[in-house]
Write a protein that holds these residues in place. Structure first.
Motif, mmCIF file in Angstrom:
data_model
loop_
_atom_site.group_PDB
_atom_site.id
_atom_site.type_symbol
_atom_site.label_atom_id
_atom_site.label_comp_id
_atom_site.label_asym_id
_atom_site.label_seq_id
_atom_site.Cartn_x
_atom_site.Cartn_y
_atom_site.Cartn_z
ATOM 1 N N LYS A 78 -5.291 -3.939 1.793
ATOM 2 C CA LYS A 78 -4.704 -3.328 2.996
ATOM 3 C C LYS A 78 -3.999 -2.044 2.575
ATOM 4 C CE LYS A 78 -5.321 -6.980 5.755
ATOM 5 N NZ LYS A 78 -6.617 -7.471 5.367
ATOM 6 N N ILE A 79 -3.925 -1.086 3.505
ATOM 7 C CA ILE A 79 -3.239 0.177 3.271
ATOM 8 C C ILE A 79 -2.278 0.410 4.427
ATOM 9 C CG2 ILE A 79 -3.475 2.657 2.888
ATOM 10 C CD1 ILE A 79 -6.457 2.039 2.212
ATOM 11 N N SER A 80 -1.079 0.840 4.096
ATOM 12 C CA SER A 80 -0.055 1.083 5.105
ATOM 13 C C SER A 80 0.507 2.487 4.924
ATOM 14 C CB SER A 80 1.062 0.036 4.938
ATOM 15 O OG SER A 80 2.160 0.346 5.750
ATOM 16 N N TYR A 81 0.769 3.170 6.035
ATOM 17 C CA TYR A 81 1.382 4.495 6.036
ATOM 18 C C TYR A 81 2.657 4.410 6.862
ATOM 19 C CZ TYR A 81 -3.309 5.916 4.632
ATOM 20 O OH TYR A 81 -4.506 6.036 3.976
ATOM 21 N N ASP A 82 3.802 4.781 6.271
ATOM 22 C CA ASP A 82 5.083 4.696 6.972
ATOM 23 C C ASP A 82 5.861 5.990 6.816
ATOM 24 O OD1 ASP A 82 5.132 1.797 7.780
ATOM 25 O OD2 ASP A 82 4.841 1.578 5.615
ATOM 26 N N ASN A 83 6.459 6.451 7.919
ATOM 27 C CA ASN A 83 7.308 7.631 7.903
ATOM 28 C C ASN A 83 8.720 7.183 7.554
ATOM 29 O OD1 ASN A 83 8.835 9.915 8.375
ATOM 30 N ND2 ASN A 83 7.724 10.481 10.211
ATOM 31 N N LEU A 84 9.259 7.718 6.456
ATOM 32 C CA LEU A 84 10.598 7.349 6.006
ATOM 33 C C LEU A 84 11.606 8.409 6.418
ATOM 34 C CD1 LEU A 84 9.773 6.150 2.379
ATOM 35 C CD2 LEU A 84 9.893 4.792 4.461
ATOM 36 N N GLY A 85 11.699 8.701 7.696
ATOM 37 C CA GLY A 85 12.629 9.708 8.196
ATOM 38 C C GLY A 85 14.059 9.405 7.772
ATOM 39 N N GLY A 86 15.013 9.998 8.418
ATOM 40 C CA GLY A 86 16.417 9.761 8.078
ATOM 41 C C GLY A 86 16.791 10.437 6.778
ATOM 42 N N THR A 87 17.397 9.681 5.864
ATOM 43 C CA THR A 87 17.880 10.257 4.611
ATOM 44 C C THR A 87 16.743 10.723 3.706
ATOM 45 O OG1 THR A 87 17.957 8.074 3.587
ATOM 46 C CG2 THR A 87 19.976 8.866 4.627
ATOM 47 N N MET A 88 15.534 10.215 3.926
ATOM 48 C CA MET A 88 14.394 10.616 3.102
ATOM 49 C C MET A 88 13.687 11.856 3.660
ATOM 50 S SD MET A 88 14.060 8.536 0.516
ATOM 51 C CE MET A 88 12.368 8.720 -0.012
ATOM 52 N N GLY A 89 14.217 12.422 4.736
ATOM 53 C CA GLY A 89 13.543 13.559 5.356
ATOM 54 C C GLY A 89 12.258 13.081 6.004
ATOM 55 N N ASN A 90 11.281 13.929 6.059
ATOM 56 C CA ASN A 90 9.982 13.552 6.624
ATOM 57 C C ASN A 90 9.033 13.174 5.502
ATOM 58 O OD1 ASN A 90 10.522 13.852 9.355
ATOM 59 N ND2 ASN A 90 10.321 16.059 9.210
ATOM 60 N N THR A 91 9.294 12.054 4.879
ATOM 61 C CA THR A 91 8.493 11.581 3.767
ATOM 62 C C THR A 91 7.608 10.443 4.234
ATOM 63 O OG1 THR A 91 10.259 12.169 2.238
ATOM 64 C CG2 THR A 91 8.607 10.634 1.429
ATOM 65 N N ILE A 92 6.351 10.457 3.803
ATOM 66 C CA ILE A 92 5.416 9.388 4.149
ATOM 67 C C ILE A 92 5.221 8.509 2.921
ATOM 68 C CG2 ILE A 92 3.058 8.813 4.819
ATOM 69 C CD1 ILE A 92 2.989 11.419 6.395
ATOM 70 N N LEU A 93 5.383 7.197 3.110
ATOM 71 C CA LEU A 93 5.145 6.214 2.061
ATOM 72 C C LEU A 93 3.769 5.611 2.285
ATOM 73 C CD1 LEU A 93 6.011 4.307 -0.267
ATOM 74 C CD2 LEU A 93 6.992 2.809 1.501
ATOM 75 N N VAL A 94 2.917 5.688 1.274
ATOM 76 C CA VAL A 94 1.587 5.074 1.313
ATOM 77 C C VAL A 94 1.657 3.833 0.424
ATOM 78 C CG1 VAL A 94 -0.867 5.361 0.821
ATOM 79 C CG2 VAL A 94 0.483 7.321 1.623
ATOM 80 N N THR A 95 1.357 2.672 1.005
ATOM 81 C CA THR A 95 1.384 1.413 0.265
ATOM 82 C C THR A 95 0.010 0.764 0.333
ATOM 83 O OG1 THR A 95 3.689 1.088 0.923
ATOM 84 C CG2 THR A 95 2.535 -0.829 0.049
ATOM 85 N N ALA A 96 -0.487 0.348 -0.822
ATOM 86 C CA ALA A 96 -1.743 -0.405 -0.905
ATOM 87 C C ALA A 96 -1.406 -1.760 -1.510
ATOM 88 C CB ALA A 96 -2.755 0.331 -1.772
ATOM 89 N N TYR A 97 -2.007 -2.823 -0.962
ATOM 90 C CA TYR A 97 -1.737 -4.149 -1.507
ATOM 91 C C TYR A 97 -2.920 -5.067 -1.279
ATOM 92 C CZ TYR A 97 -0.356 -4.980 3.363
ATOM 93 O OH TYR A 97 -0.324 -5.048 4.740
ATOM 94 N N GLY A 98 -3.025 -6.053 -2.165
ATOM 95 C CA GLY A 98 -4.123 -7.012 -2.091
ATOM 96 C C GLY A 98 -3.909 -8.108 -3.108
ATOM 97 N N THR A 99 -4.878 -9.007 -3.220
ATOM 98 C CA THR A 99 -4.808 -10.124 -4.148
ATOM 99 C C THR A 99 -5.679 -9.840 -5.364
ATOM 100 O OG1 THR A 99 -4.459 -11.659 -2.312
ATOM 101 C CG2 THR A 99 -5.161 -12.610 -4.402
ATOM 102 N N ALA A 100 -5.067 -9.881 -6.532
ATOM 103 C CA ALA A 100 -5.791 -9.688 -7.787
ATOM 104 C C ALA A 100 -6.493 -11.003 -8.132
ATOM 105 C CB ALA A 100 -4.830 -9.290 -8.890
ATOM 106 N N ILE A 101 -7.766 -10.896 -8.520
ATOM 107 C CA ILE A 101 -8.559 -12.075 -8.862
ATOM 108 C C ILE A 101 -9.397 -11.825 -10.109
ATOM 109 C CG2 ILE A 101 -8.732 -12.872 -6.465
ATOM 110 C CD1 ILE A 101 -11.759 -11.866 -6.671
ATOM 111 N N SER A 102 -9.894 -12.923 -10.667
ATOM 112 C CA SER A 102 -10.932 -12.868 -11.702
ATOM 113 C C SER A 102 -12.165 -13.538 -11.125
ATOM 114 C CB SER A 102 -10.486 -13.622 -12.953
ATOM 115 O OG SER A 102 -9.471 -12.937 -13.604
ATOM 116 N N PHE A 103 -13.320 -12.934 -11.366
ATOM 117 C CA PHE A 103 -14.571 -13.505 -10.893
ATOM 118 C C PHE A 103 -15.603 -13.462 -12.011
ATOM 119 C CE2 PHE A 103 -15.174 -9.014 -10.119
ATOM 120 C CZ PHE A 103 -16.506 -8.803 -10.441
ATOM 121 N N GLU A 104 -16.658 -14.263 -11.858
ATOM 122 C CA GLU A 104 -17.745 -14.197 -12.829
ATOM 123 C C GLU A 104 -19.005 -13.701 -12.171
ATOM 124 O OE1 GLU A 104 -19.038 -18.773 -12.874
ATOM 125 O OE2 GLU A 104 -17.895 -18.245 -14.654
#
Length: 104
Positions: A78-104
């Protein structure tokens, strides 16, 4: 490293679920100045290029964490984009997350 938004890997057997991995990246406030400096920059893809760079950094960070866990794929991405206004100014945080696995 395979990255997929799917919760499975077709024709692959998942051996082990290693856990959640994340990657983050910030786009500074100067992107807004550049964005509103002219429509030509927006149409030309400048804003998209900055988002792509930030997304690539987040992916790379996530992949490095997965490799440290001994994973060879990340599922449920999944990918998320968030505007961190306020004290961070107009900063965009990009977050990527998922489940790490091993496969054969």
């Amino acid at each position: 490293m395979i990255l997929t938004s799917s919760n499975t890997l077709e024709n692959k057997r998942i051996i082990e679920y290693k856990g959640l991995v994340t990657g983050e990246s910030l786009i500074g406030s100067n992107i807004y100045k550049d964005l509103f400096s002219g429509v030509r920059d927006v149409v030309g893809g400048r804003y998209e290029e900055e988002l792509e760079k930030a997304r690539d950094i987040a992916f790379k960070s996530m992949e490095e964490k997965a490799e440290k866990l001994g994973a060879n794929a990340i599922i449920g991405l999944k990918i998320s984009y968030d505007n961190l206004g306020g004290t961070m100014g107009n900063t965009i945080l990009v977050t990527a997350y998922g489940t790490a696995i091993s496969f054969e």
